[in-house]
Design a protein around this motif. Structure first.
Motif, mmCIF file in Angstrom:
data_model
loop_
_atom_site.group_PDB
_atom_site.id
_atom_site.type_symbol
_atom_site.label_atom_id
_atom_site.label_comp_id
_atom_site.label_asym_id
_atom_site.label_seq_id
_atom_site.Cartn_x
_atom_site.Cartn_y
_atom_site.Cartn_z
ATOM 1 N N PHE A 70 0.940 -0.997 0.342
ATOM 2 C CA PHE A 70 -0.079 0.146 0.640
ATOM 3 C C PHE A 70 0.533 1.219 -0.122
ATOM 4 N N LEU A 71 1.978 1.159 0.651
ATOM 5 C CA LEU A 71 2.924 2.171 0.694
ATOM 6 C C LEU A 71 3.803 2.728 -0.928
ATOM 7 N N ILE A 72 3.864 1.656 -1.395
ATOM 8 C CA ILE A 72 4.361 2.187 -2.923
ATOM 9 C C ILE A 72 3.710 1.571 -3.441
ATOM 10 N N CYS A 73 2.077 1.488 -3.331
ATOM 11 C CA CYS A 73 0.608 2.008 -4.244
ATOM 12 C C CYS A 73 0.627 3.720 -4.057
ATOM 13 N N ALA A 74 0.637 3.661 -2.793
ATOM 14 C CA ALA A 74 0.533 5.582 -2.317
ATOM 15 C C ALA A 74 1.590 6.627 -2.672
ATOM 16 N N VAL A 75 3.124 6.121 -2.839
ATOM 17 C CA VAL A 75 3.882 7.025 -3.321
ATOM 18 C C VAL A 75 4.395 6.816 -4.479
ATOM 19 N N PHE A 76 4.226 6.149 -5.443
ATOM 20 C CA PHE A 76 3.861 6.027 -6.322
ATOM 21 C C PHE A 76 2.632 6.008 -7.424
ATOM 22 N N ALA A 77 1.650 6.098 -6.870
ATOM 23 C CA ALA A 77 0.264 6.017 -7.208
ATOM 24 C C ALA A 77 0.356 6.861 -8.682
ATOM 25 N N PRO A 78 0.414 8.321 -9.253
ATOM 26 C CA PRO A 78 1.107 8.823 -10.076
ATOM 27 C C PRO A 78 2.192 8.047 -11.503
ATOM 28 N N LEU A 79 2.772 6.777 -11.103
ATOM 29 C CA LEU A 79 3.903 6.446 -12.478
ATOM 30 C C LEU A 79 2.580 5.222 -12.357
ATOM 31 N N LEU A 80 2.216 4.289 -11.286
ATOM 32 C CA LEU A 80 1.743 2.773 -11.342
ATOM 33 C C LEU A 80 0.390 3.114 -11.778
ATOM 34 N N ALA A 81 -0.795 3.970 -11.446
ATOM 35 C CA ALA A 81 -2.051 4.630 -12.544
ATOM 36 C C ALA A 81 -1.846 4.550 -14.373
ATOM 37 N N PRO A 82 -2.768 3.588 -14.408
ATOM 38 C CA PRO A 82 -2.695 4.321 -15.991
ATOM 39 C C PRO A 82 -3.726 4.921 -16.488
ATOM 40 N N GLU A 109 -19.157 5.370 -13.106
ATOM 41 C CA GLU A 109 -20.517 5.801 -13.750
ATOM 42 C C GLU A 109 -20.238 7.007 -14.520
ATOM 43 N N LEU A 110 -18.408 7.736 -14.425
ATOM 44 C CA LEU A 110 -18.587 8.947 -15.106
ATOM 45 C C LEU A 110 -16.870 8.216 -16.084
ATOM 46 N N GLY A 111 -17.508 7.667 -15.810
ATOM 47 C CA GLY A 111 -15.976 6.641 -17.193
ATOM 48 C C GLY A 111 -14.690 6.379 -16.587
ATOM 49 N N ARG A 112 -14.684 7.207 -14.943
ATOM 50 C CA ARG A 112 -12.896 7.185 -14.528
ATOM 51 C C ARG A 112 -12.647 5.983 -14.280
ATOM 52 N N ASP A 113 -11.698 5.099 -14.277
ATOM 53 C CA ASP A 113 -10.608 3.740 -14.205
ATOM 54 C C ASP A 113 -10.824 3.501 -12.888
ATOM 55 N N SER A 114 -10.949 2.735 -11.831
ATOM 56 C CA SER A 114 -11.534 2.592 -11.256
ATOM 57 C C SER A 114 -9.806 2.008 -10.525
ATOM 58 N N PHE A 115 -9.054 1.058 -10.612
ATOM 59 C CA PHE A 115 -7.847 1.176 -10.431
ATOM 60 C C PHE A 115 -6.842 1.881 -10.073
ATOM 61 N N SER A 116 -7.237 2.868 -10.746
ATOM 62 C CA SER A 116 -6.614 4.167 -11.371
ATOM 63 C C SER A 116 -6.954 4.828 -9.538
ATOM 64 N N ARG A 117 -8.785 5.599 -9.460
ATOM 65 C CA ARG A 117 -8.578 6.153 -8.339
ATOM 66 C C ARG A 117 -8.295 5.086 -6.858
ATOM 67 N N ILE A 118 -8.107 4.306 -6.750
ATOM 68 C CA ILE A 118 -8.438 3.160 -5.638
ATOM 69 C C ILE A 118 -6.650 3.292 -5.251
ATOM 70 N N LEU A 119 -6.070 3.472 -6.935
ATOM 71 C CA LEU A 119 -4.148 3.654 -6.042
ATOM 72 C C LEU A 119 -3.740 5.058 -5.722
ATOM 73 N N PHE A 120 -4.524 6.078 -5.919
ATOM 74 C CA PHE A 120 -4.546 7.136 -4.678
ATOM 75 C C PHE A 120 -5.049 6.998 -4.501
ATOM 76 N N GLY A 121 -6.359 6.627 -3.892
ATOM 77 C CA GLY A 121 -7.099 6.537 -2.336
ATOM 78 C C GLY A 121 -6.278 6.183 -1.159
ATOM 79 N N SER A 122 -5.110 5.253 -1.851
ATOM 80 C CA SER A 122 -4.532 4.789 -1.080
ATOM 81 C C SER A 122 -4.017 5.508 0.481
ATOM 82 N N ARG A 123 -4.240 6.807 -0.859
ATOM 83 C CA ARG A 123 -2.231 8.177 -0.745
ATOM 84 C C ARG A 123 -4.016 8.367 0.496
ATOM 85 N N ILE A 124 -4.918 8.923 0.151
ATOM 86 C CA ILE A 124 -5.508 9.611 1.579
ATOM 87 C C ILE A 124 -6.347 8.732 2.424
#
Lengths: 311, 296
Positions: free
Chosen positions: B42-54, B79-94
């Motif tokens: 999770f820490l890696i996902c949070a720190v590198f979210a901009p690099l990991l998120a497609p 519902e707005l066509g946003r990528d769920s995986f990317s949102r979850i990755l960025f969510g780990s930061r929050i």
């Protein structure tokens, strides 16, 4: 014993007073004009002025608190700015539903948690033990609102066995109480298991076994009673978590309880109802803790009830 | 006045040995290791979210709304066509930020109050205890809701609210630890040497209360993440378009019949992160408890 109960009751009074001060302060801490906050977003200047006069907002805080408490003790918590009905009426309608849900959840938690804990302790290192302890770990970590939605998805949407929300028949109670009770069940299972294991190691259990008593009698008659003392404490403390969780579960299942009323009122900025709901939940919690302390004293004779007995 | 070097050195050596022992026991604990791996991911996902998120977590594409998981969108779209995986990755930061910052608030306020209360006793202690009794009269999440009601919704206010709700837990815990530690011989020795109270608390008492504080903080981060997600779910936490897991779950609920991935995966993410902290907390508690170490 009576002296202990009296002392414990006396200790609850300053806490309840403190709770009332905090709830009284909610509206005064909100940035901006409290009269406008209470009157509601669409209130006219005349109505705001009327609220200001009624609540004596131009007077000192001690006068306002005195009036607030006098009203509170007479059962007057003001009126909802949304429905215009007395807050007490709103609370009276919703509170029994929260009590039903919490009690049902506690029942689920006790039955599931204690059974799993006892079987795990008596069949230590078995597959059941491992799987129930892993289940308990997951149960504590799972967000209660997510668990509720997953249950809705499985049992209401996919299988169509149970209703997905609202209040009505007994069937409506199953999913919300299961959702709310599972996290507590997980905790009770862990505590029951470790407490049973502690007790089963005691000398008197070895004595009972060496007398040739059946394992079932040793487990249920000799061990369980003593192992239950920490479980009862945890159950009492968990009631607070249940009440907190009820806020979320009631929202998931559209259950018409105090928690849902509180959240709806916060979103509508209906502060008198928010104050009433918070006050009622906190007072209920204090009263449950009081009850648990008394039950605990009954169960464990080692607790001293006062200086005389302690000597 | 200088402190006796030998006493200080001995205390430091003792702490160093204990630290090594704790690390050794933690390494042997399988659950704790699993927890640490989960948290590291999770820490890696949070720190590198901009690099990991497609995809950009806020980029919407209505033409691809509510798509099921596919090779292009591994956890589907919302519902707005946003990528769920990317949102979850960025969510780990929050979630991590809320957990860490709110617990820091609890620590910064709760620990000194508990230490002063336990060390000085008397009227201050009595006053603090009654105050804590009042705050504890509110189930944790309810106290957080009350604070959010006053401050208003938003991520920063959630951090403060959850932090405030954890203050009484720390105050009570530290007070209890200080009460037992202050009776130790080395505290009496430091006092006899004329060392000031503040220095005694900071250098001799608090370091010896660190064990329970660390264990509690690990569990408290897990609780904070759950409370914050709960507030987000109720609409009292992070606001759109913030990819906060609780809020994502709440929105996804509206589409449960057609796109259950919108609720399933953010919930799983919360569960895994909380589980990670709980497993590490369990491991730390076992490693820091000498009774448990001997019995193993």
């Amino acid at each position: 014993m009576l002296g202990y109960i009296f002392k414990r009751l006396m200790l609850a009074i300053p806490v309840l007073l403190g709770v009332s001060i905090l709830v009284f302060a909610i509206i005064r801490f909100i940035p901006g004009d409290p009269a406008r906050a209470i009157a509601g977003v669409h209130a006219t200047p005349q109505h705001i002025e009327q609220v200001r006069r009624e609540m004596l907002l131009d007077e000192g805080l001690h006068v306002q608190y005195y009036v607030y408490m006098s009203n509170l003790l007479q059962g007057d918590l003001g009126r909802s700015t949304f429905s215009r009905r007395p807050v007490v009426t709103e609370l009276r309608e919703r509170f029994p539903n929260t009590v039903i849900l919490s009690l049902a959840a506690m029942f689920v938690a006790t039955v599931v948690g204690m059974s799993a804990g006892i079987i795990s302790a008596t069949k230590r290192y078995s597959i059941f033990d491992y799987s129930s302890m892993v289940g308990a770990l997951v149960g504590v970590a799972a967000p209660v609102f997510w668990l509720g939605i997953m249950f809705q998805l499985l049992f209401a949407v996919r299988l169509g066995w149970l209703p997905s929300g609202q209040m009505g028949t007994f069937k409506h109670l199953i999913l919300p109480s299961l959702t709310l009770g599972l996290a507590t069940a997980a905790l009770i299972a862990r505590i029951t298991r470790s407490s049973m294991l502690d007790v089963l190691r005691q000398d008197y259990i070895t004595t009972a076994r060496s007398k040739g008593l059946a394992e079932r009698v040793v487990t249920y008659k000799h061990a369980l009673k003593n192992a239950l003392i920490p479980v009862v404490t945890v159950m009492g403390l968990q009631f607070g978590t249940l009440l907190g969780g009820a806020v979320l579960v009631e929202t998931v299942f559209s259950w018409p309880g105090i928690g849902r009323l509180m959240v709806e009122s916060i979103l509508r900025r209906d502060y008198p109802v928010v104050q009433g709901a918070v006050l009622l939940l906190a007072v209920t919690f204090v009263m449950i803790n009081l009850l648990v302390d008394v039950i605990y004293a009954f169960l464990d004779p080692r607790i001293s009830y006062g200086s005389k007995e302690a000597e | 006045m200088s402190e006796p070097v030998s006493t200080c050195r001995r205390e430091e050596l003792k702490r160093d040995t204990e630290f090594r022992q704790v690390l050794m026991h933690l390494r042997r604990n399988r659950g704790a290791m699993v927890g640490l791996i989960v948290l590291a991911v999770f820490l890696i996902c949070a720190v590198f979210a901009p690099l990991l998120a497609p995809y950009d977590p806020t980029d919407s594409n209505l033409g691809r709304a509510l798509e099921k998981p596919s090779a292009e969108h591994i956890l589907g779209t919302d519902e707005l066509g946003r990528d769920s995986f990317s949102r979850i990755l960025f969510g780990s930061r929050i979630s991590l930020a809320i957990g860490l910052i709110s617990v820091s608030i609890g620590l910064v306020v709760g620990v000194p109050l508990g230490a002063l209360s336990g060390f000085y006793g008397g009227k201050f202690d009595l006053f603090m205890q009654r105050l804590i009794d009042i705050l504890i009269a509110f189930p944790g999440i309810l106290l957080a809701i009350v604070v959010v009601t006053i401050l208003g919704v938003g991520v920063e206010n959630v951090m403060i609210a959850v932090g405030v709700a954890s203050i009484p837990i720390y105050t009570r815990l530290v007070r209890g630890s200080v009460l037992s530690v202050k009776e130790e011989g080395y505290v009496a020795a430091a006092r006899a040497l004329g060392i000031g109270n503040t220095r005694i608390i900071i250098r001799h008492i608090l370091p010896n209360c660190l064990g329970p504080i660390i264990v509690q903080s690990t569990f408290q981060i897990a609780t904070a993440i759950l409370w914050a997600a709960g507030l987000g779910f109720l609409g009292l936490g992070a606001q759109p378009p913030n990819p906060e897991w609780g809020a994502m779950l709440s929105k996804g609920r509206e589409y449960i019949r057609v796109a259950h991935h919108l609720t399933t995966y953010p919930g799983l993410a919360i569960l895994l992160m909380v589980l990670g902290f709980n497993l590490v907390g369990d491991g730390l508690r076992d490693a820091l408890d000498p009774k448990f170490r001997k019995s193993r």
